[in-house]
Design a protein around this motif. Structure first.
Motif, PDB file in Angstrom:
ATOM      1  N   LYS A  70      26.398  45.999  32.459  1.00 18.65           N
ATOM      2  CA  LYS A  70      27.401  45.270  32.206  1.00 18.65           C
ATOM      3  C   LYS A  70      28.167  45.469  33.525  1.00 18.65           C
ATOM      4  O   LYS A  70      28.802  44.123  33.776  1.00 18.65           O
ATOM      5  N   ARG A  73      26.650  42.760  36.163  1.00 18.91           N
ATOM      6  CA  ARG A  73      26.761  41.711  35.469  1.00 18.91           C
ATOM      7  C   ARG A  73      28.338  41.182  35.970  1.00 18.91           C
ATOM      8  O   ARG A  73      28.631  40.093  36.322  1.00 18.91           O
ATOM      9  N   ASP A  74      29.322  41.935  35.698  1.00 16.79           N
ATOM     10  CA  ASP A  74      30.733  41.641  35.756  1.00 16.79           C
ATOM     11  C   ASP A  74      30.974  41.530  37.299  1.00 16.79           C
ATOM     12  O   ASP A  74      31.873  40.271  37.478  1.00 16.79           O
ATOM     13  N   LYS A  75      30.558  42.168  38.179  1.00 14.20           N
ATOM     14  CA  LYS A  75      30.772  42.218  39.436  1.00 14.20           C
ATOM     15  C   LYS A  75      30.163  40.888  40.069  1.00 14.20           C
ATOM     16  O   LYS A  75      30.775  40.151  40.702  1.00 14.20           O
ATOM     17  N   ILE A  76      28.797  40.398  39.432  1.00 18.34           N
ATOM     18  CA  ILE A  76      28.208  39.457  39.832  1.00 18.34           C
ATOM     19  C   ILE A  76      28.930  38.078  39.365  1.00 18.34           C
ATOM     20  O   ILE A  76      29.270  36.936  40.198  1.00 18.34           O
ATOM     21  N   ASN A  77      29.146  37.891  38.214  1.00 16.29           N
ATOM     22  CA  ASN A  77      30.082  36.939  37.803  1.00 16.29           C
ATOM     23  C   ASN A  77      31.421  36.771  38.370  1.00 16.29           C
ATOM     24  O   ASN A  77      32.018  35.702  38.572  1.00 16.29           O
ATOM     25  N   GLU A  78      32.097  37.842  38.746  1.00 18.84           N
ATOM     26  CA  GLU A  78      33.390  38.071  39.394  1.00 18.84           C
ATOM     27  C   GLU A  78      33.355  37.130  41.015  1.00 18.84           C
ATOM     28  O   GLU A  78      34.121  36.453  41.336  1.00 18.84           O
ATOM     29  N   LYS A  79      32.136  37.669  41.807  1.00 17.74           N
ATOM     30  CA  LYS A  79      31.686  37.134  43.030  1.00 17.74           C
ATOM     31  C   LYS A  79      31.529  35.488  42.607  1.00 17.74           C
ATOM     32  O   LYS A  79      32.008  34.737  43.781  1.00 17.74           O
ATOM     33  N   MET A  80      30.886  35.062  41.731  1.00 14.58           N
ATOM     34  CA  MET A  80      30.392  33.764  41.667  1.00 14.58           C
ATOM     35  C   MET A  80      31.751  32.888  41.467  1.00 14.58           C
ATOM     36  O   MET A  80      31.707  31.636  41.637  1.00 14.58           O
ATOM     37  N   SER A  81      32.398  33.427  40.700  1.00 18.56           N
ATOM     38  CA  SER A  81      33.886  32.400  40.157  1.00 18.56           C
ATOM     39  C   SER A  81      34.635  32.496  41.192  1.00 18.56           C
ATOM     40  O   SER A  81      35.782  31.473  41.231  1.00 18.56           O
TER      41      SER A  81
END
Length: 82
Positions: A70, A73-81
């Protein structure tokens, strides 16, 4: 410093060995204890040998191994946003 009481027989044997080998009684006793401790450590399980070091420099967050997916996943989503 440690004091140890020995039986008369054991003390005599150490004294005789000390004279025979030209080493101090203290050196004989130290060497014997080192050998004994080494043998005992060989009997210990790997976890027991390193137990005092485990968690020493940890984050203090006991659930990291359970929540790592998790967090990634949160770090990747944060970077992608961004």
């Amino acid at each position: 410093m440690i004091s140890v009481r020995l039986s008369k027989e054991l003390e005599d044997k150490i004294d005789q060995l000390s004279k025979q080998e030209s080493v101090t009684k203290s050196d004989i006793i130290k060497e014997a204890l080192e050998k004994y401790i080494t043998e005992q450590e060989k009997k210990m399980k790997p976890y027991e040998l390193g137990e005092e070091f485990f968690g020493r420099n940890g984050s203090g967050k006991g659930n990291l191994s359970k929540t790592y997916k998790k967090k990634v996943r949160d770090k990747i989503n944060e970077k992608m946003s961004h």
